[in-house]
Design a protein around this motif. Structure first.
Motif, PDB file in Angstrom:
ATOM      1  N   LEU A   2       0.614  -1.349  -0.466  1.00 49.78           N
ATOM      2  CA  LEU A   2       0.297   0.024  -0.111  1.00 49.78           C
ATOM      3  C   LEU A   2       0.501   1.580   0.241  1.00 49.78           C
ATOM      4  O   LEU A   2       0.558   2.483  -0.580  1.00 49.78           O
ATOM      5  N   PHE A  52       2.447   1.523  -3.444  1.00 49.86           N
ATOM      6  CA  PHE A  52       0.934   1.544  -4.386  1.00 49.86           C
ATOM      7  C   PHE A  52       0.687   3.310  -3.766  1.00 49.86           C
ATOM      8  O   PHE A  52       0.524   4.059  -4.905  1.00 49.86           O
ATOM      9  N   ALA A  53       0.836   3.575  -2.563  1.00 47.93           N
ATOM     10  CA  ALA A  53      -0.356   5.337  -2.390  1.00 47.93           C
ATOM     11  C   ALA A  53       0.938   6.352  -2.810  1.00 47.93           C
ATOM     12  O   ALA A  53       0.943   7.347  -3.093  1.00 47.93           O
ATOM     13  N   TRP A  54       2.446   5.785  -2.267  1.00 46.70           N
ATOM     14  CA  TRP A  54       3.403   7.088  -2.296  1.00 46.70           C
ATOM     15  C   TRP A  54       3.652   6.979  -3.632  1.00 46.70           C
ATOM     16  O   TRP A  54       3.613   8.337  -4.000  1.00 46.70           O
ATOM     17  N   ALA A  55       4.332   5.851  -4.048  1.00 48.07           N
ATOM     18  CA  ALA A  55       5.002   5.576  -5.593  1.00 48.07           C
ATOM     19  C   ALA A  55       3.985   5.605  -6.919  1.00 48.07           C
ATOM     20  O   ALA A  55       4.297   6.799  -8.162  1.00 48.07           O
ATOM     21  N   GLY A  56       2.913   5.274  -6.366  1.00 49.02           N
ATOM     22  CA  GLY A  56       2.239   5.312  -7.794  1.00 49.02           C
ATOM     23  C   GLY A  56       2.693   4.028  -8.321  1.00 49.02           C
ATOM     24  O   GLY A  56       3.969   3.527  -8.765  1.00 49.02           O
ATOM     25  N   ALA A  83      -2.899   6.709  -8.000  1.00 47.94           N
ATOM     26  CA  ALA A  83      -2.723   5.149  -8.293  1.00 47.94           C
ATOM     27  C   ALA A  83      -1.101   5.413  -8.796  1.00 47.94           C
ATOM     28  O   ALA A  83      -0.809   4.519  -8.713  1.00 47.94           O
ATOM     29  N   TRP A  84      -1.560   5.784 -10.050  1.00 43.86           N
ATOM     30  CA  TRP A  84      -0.287   5.775 -11.092  1.00 43.86           C
ATOM     31  C   TRP A  84       0.602   6.991 -10.767  1.00 43.86           C
ATOM     32  O   TRP A  84       1.668   6.466 -10.871  1.00 43.86           O
ATOM     33  N   ALA A  85      -0.059   7.822 -10.225  1.00 40.78           N
ATOM     34  CA  ALA A  85       1.276   8.852  -9.995  1.00 40.78           C
ATOM     35  C   ALA A  85       1.758   8.358  -8.417  1.00 40.78           C
ATOM     36  O   ALA A  85       3.468   8.736  -8.678  1.00 40.78           O
ATOM     37  N   GLY A  86       1.168   8.227  -7.244  1.00 40.23           N
ATOM     38  CA  GLY A  86       1.548   8.373  -5.907  1.00 40.23           C
ATOM     39  C   GLY A  86       1.297   9.693  -5.312  1.00 40.23           C
ATOM     40  O   GLY A  86       1.936  10.420  -6.337  1.00 40.23           O
TER      41      GLY A  86
END
Lengths: 220, 220
Positions: free
Chosen positions: A192, A195-199, B196-199
């Motif tokens: 997560l 997912f959340a931080w880096a995307g 989701a994509w960039a974070g």
């Protein structure tokens, strides 16, 4: 639990044993299928004593929700040090969250599955806890935006939306992790956080969030 | 709805009117508070006819869940073109999802709030739909990983975890968007796509996902 029937036991200890038994039974069997007989047996007390202490099945379930909700938010708050950078706080908070839900699968089932699937007033109890977690995450995201200084004006509504997305993702992942053999709390938190931080975009390019250290990243 | 009582109306049309009325009533009042009288009134038919067609309140509710679940997954699938890059498919899918939940708030309330809060067999109906969406997202993420070629071996379990996180985030955001005045489907989709994509890390540095074009990004 189970064998203890000492009549001189303090009320608080007895009540805790009853709640332990109730959380386990409600979490594993569901609210409707759980019987007060089973809960009393598991707690090592008589059924009349359960009714004397907790009044009714509904009140007992409500007491379980309150206790588990309080324990979950306390665990998340205890895991986070306010002075650290926001991404560190988020990582610590996620690890605390997933560790707690993994160590208390019955409590999490009561909160996320059972309490929400049996209507009011139970759903309202859980909604209040969820709101507390959303507010906490919202503050972290707002702080992170200010810390970055590059986007101090991330609109309140966007921050609120991101917090809702993150909390929804965490709830979903916790339930999945508890149902999937071999997924550890740390792995769920790392998934997560990445997912959340880096995307996803960065993940595809093998650039996960690096704050948890090489040994904690996603790709191993 | 409401005024139409033509006795020669085909059964399929009548049934659709009943389901429309039922979704609206269940979505707004909740399963328990909804009355068959109110549903029959709103559909412009007699209560015995509702029972004749749909059998019972429970069966009517199940029929609502099935119809709304089918409509939601169909909307998402219709919004996505299989040949496009994975991030584009994800963006199209999210827009279709949030557009559908915004245009059918009662249907979404039936699926996400009502169906899950009234135990089995309703919760199982919704779980099946959710699983279908998870599988769809899982495939997109797996394809994206292969497309990127830099990380073709993103482990299945990580992909599954990311898909659970994304679906949980989407469910949470859809409910929030419907309850928050002024949040459009496109904004909700952009918030989640950026998340989701960039974070969050990139968002803090003002680098959201750019695929939706400058006019569609998060920061405006």
């Amino acid at each position: 639990m189970g064998a203890v029937k000492n009549k001189r036991m303090p009320r608080a200890v007895r009540e805790r044993q009853m709640l332990d038994a109730a959380v386990r039974t409600f979490g594993q069997r569901g609210y409707r299928a759980a019987s007060m007989d089973e809960i009393a047996d598991l707690a090592g007390v008589s059924k009349p004593l359960v009714y004397l202490y907790l009044n009714s099945k509904e009140d007992l379930f409500t007491a379980c929700i309150r206790r588990e909700a309080k324990a979950l938010t306390a665990a998340v708050r205890a895991g986070v040090q306010p002075g650290l950078p926001a991404d560190r706080q988020l990582w610590d908070g996620l690890r605390a969250f997933f560790t707690h839900t993994a160590e208390n699968p019955d409590g999490w089932a009561v909160l996320h599955l059972q309490a929400r699937t049996h209507g009011e007033p139970f759903a309202a109890e859980v909604a209040a806890t969820r709101e507390e977690l959303v507010v906490f995450v919202t503050q972290l995201i707002a702080v992170a935006a200010r810390e970055a200084h590059r986007n101090p004006s991330l609109p309140d509504r966007e921050v609120a939306g991101l917090a809702e997305a993150l909390v929804g993702a965490a709830e979903s992942l916790a339930t999945w992790a508890n149902a999937t053999p071999g997924v550890s709390a740390k792995q769920a938190a790392a998934t997560l956080m990445d997912f959340a931080w880096a995307g996803l975009g960065n993940l595809m390019e093998s650039r996960p969030w690096s704050g948890s250290g090489p040994a904690d990243g996603l790709h191993r």
